[in-house]
Design an enzyme around this catalytic site. Structure first.
Site, PDB file in Angstrom:
ATOM      1  N   ASP A  41      36.370  74.974  -3.161  1.00 29.67           N
ATOM      2  CA  ASP A  41      35.451  75.444  -2.060  1.00 29.67           C
ATOM      3  C   ASP A  41      35.038  76.958  -2.559  1.00 29.67           C
ATOM      4  O   ASP A  41      35.869  77.719  -3.250  1.00 29.67           O
ATOM      5  CB  ASP A  41      36.417  75.731  -0.689  1.00 29.67           C
ATOM      6  N   ASN A  42      33.710  77.387  -2.206  1.00 30.65           N
ATOM      7  CA  ASN A  42      33.297  78.705  -2.593  1.00 30.65           C
ATOM      8  C   ASN A  42      33.672  79.590  -1.547  1.00 30.65           C
ATOM      9  O   ASN A  42      33.322  80.877  -1.411  1.00 30.65           O
ATOM     10  CB  ASN A  42      31.923  78.611  -2.986  1.00 30.65           C
ATOM     11  N   LEU A  99      32.103  67.087   0.723  1.00 32.98           N
ATOM     12  CA  LEU A  99      31.919  67.896   1.944  1.00 32.98           C
ATOM     13  C   LEU A  99      30.893  69.139   1.917  1.00 32.98           C
ATOM     14  O   LEU A  99      30.502  69.703   2.766  1.00 32.98           O
ATOM     15  CB  LEU A  99      32.923  68.056   2.845  1.00 32.98           C
ATOM     16  N   TYR A 112      17.271  71.449   6.981  1.00 29.62           N
ATOM     17  CA  TYR A 112      18.537  71.114   6.962  1.00 29.62           C
ATOM     18  C   TYR A 112      18.621  69.595   6.742  1.00 29.62           C
ATOM     19  O   TYR A 112      19.052  68.994   5.973  1.00 29.62           O
ATOM     20  CB  TYR A 112      19.320  71.595   8.226  1.00 29.62           C
ATOM     21  N   THR A 167      21.955  74.688  -1.915  1.00 26.46           N
ATOM     22  CA  THR A 167      23.513  73.938  -2.111  1.00 26.46           C
ATOM     23  C   THR A 167      23.311  72.540  -1.921  1.00 26.46           C
ATOM     24  O   THR A 167      23.708  71.843  -2.549  1.00 26.46           O
ATOM     25  CB  THR A 167      24.390  74.587  -1.239  1.00 26.46           C
TER      26      THR A 167
END
Ligand code: UDP
Length: 325
Positions: free
Chosen positions: A37-38, A82, A155, A101
């Site tokens: 995770d970032n 995810l 999105y 991303t």
């Protein structure tokens, strides 16, 4: 007899709201977990309870870091993807990051999953249906989007591009890929920071602030408890018949946002005022919301017996006690 080696699962976005519940469920089912995770929208708080677990390995990093992704994919038996920019609000505020991303990041994860021949579950979203007004949505229903000058549609389009790419890998490379379209998913630990309505209302009610209904409040959603969602994801990745398929995952009990506001107010015993705010003020000029959003989950029910068990009242009660603590 030597004990069977535990399977390792990689969860991208493992410190996010859904990712952290998935990691927890995987550990409880006896998997080893690698989580990356970032921490852009995920948080260490989400995985506080997991850090001490001997089978939980957490890496702070980006899915855009190819050498890192390659190492993580290589040591994992399966991948749950995810990591993504979440929600429409973030897309409006940080469009470049979000699109990159969601599209390039997923491209990288798919590339290495293919290279190492790992099964992968891609999390998509009910947003993919766009402003199609059909209810309930079936997986084969059309996506209907507005023009590219309205950034909110990027999105949905970025997630749809992920789905196209995933299915292309399935057809062309015979990769074991499954897509889930998550509908509104809620539970304790979800933050209202990115606009999500349930944690926002609960926080507003507990703090005695105005409960902010956007528009007339007659728009409906169906909310599913994250603890009903994550076991289905694990079952699906282990079901060969699910490869190359798309599944709606969510609850089909519908509630209007106005009813939801009243429910939260009543359950918290709050004195907050319920107010209405036009979309133009809440988002951007010309913002288009979905009036209704209900999943048809027949496909997941038929294949894996998917059936949400936790009632909305129960989830909201848990969210309230989470915030009270
Ligand atoms: N919403 C609202 N007040 C808020 C946040 C959201 O009325 O403070 C509305 C929002 O416009 C939408 C619904 O609640 O109609 C669900 O919003 P959320 O962002 O949780 O999910 P999504 O729009 O992706 O379904």
């Amino acid at each position: 007899m030597t004990p069977k080696k535990k399977k390792a699962a990689l969860v991208t976005g493992g410190a996010g709201f859904i990712g952290s519940y998935l990691a927890e469920e995987l550990l409880s089912q006896g998997y080893r977990v690698y989580a990356i995770d970032n921490l852009s929208t995920g948080s260490l708080d989400n995985i506080k309870g997991l850090r001490e677990h001997p089978d939980f390995n957490f890496v702070v990093g980006s899915i855009m870091d190819e050498p890192l992704m390659e190492r993580l994919v290589a040591v994992s038996d399966m991948i749950f993807h995810l990591a993504a920019a979440v929600g429409v609000r973030l897309i409006i505020e940080r469009p470049v990051d979000t699109i990159e991303t969601n599209i390039f990041g997923t491209g990288i994860v798919l590339k290495y999953a293919n290279r190492y021949d790992r099964p992968i579950l891609i999390t998509s979203t009910s947003e993919v249906y766009g402003k199609n007004e059909k209810t309930p949505f079936r997986e084969t229903d059309d996506s209907v989007y507005g023009p590219t000058i309205k950034s909110r549609w990027s999105y949905a389009c970025s997630k749809a591009a992920d789905e196209f790419l995933s299915l292309a890998y399935y057809h062309e490379k015979k990769m074991r890929v499954t897509i889930v379209r998550l509908f509104n998913t809620i539970g304790p630990r979800q933050t209202g920071r990115y606009g999500m309505v349930v944690p926002t209302f609960v926080k507003q009610a507990l703090l005695g602030h105005d409960i902010t209904i956007y528009s007339d409040g007659r728009q409906t959603r169906s909310f599913c408890d994250v603890r009903d969602v994550t076991p289905a994801m694990i079952t699906l990745i282990n079901t060969p018949k699910a490869y190359g398929e798309v599944f709606n995952i969510g609850n089909n009990v519908e509630i209007s946002i106005a009813k939801l506001a009243e429910m939260v107010k009543r359950m918290t015993g709050s004195q907050s005022k319920i107010v209405h705010i036009p979309y133009d003020k809440a988002f951007e000029k010309g913002f288009e919301d979905m009036r209704k959003r209900v999943p048809d989950t027949t496909k997941a029910r038929n294949l894996i017996g998917f059936q949400p068990k936790i009632k909305l009242e129960q989830t909201i009660r848990d969210i309230i006690s989470y915030y009270r603590q």
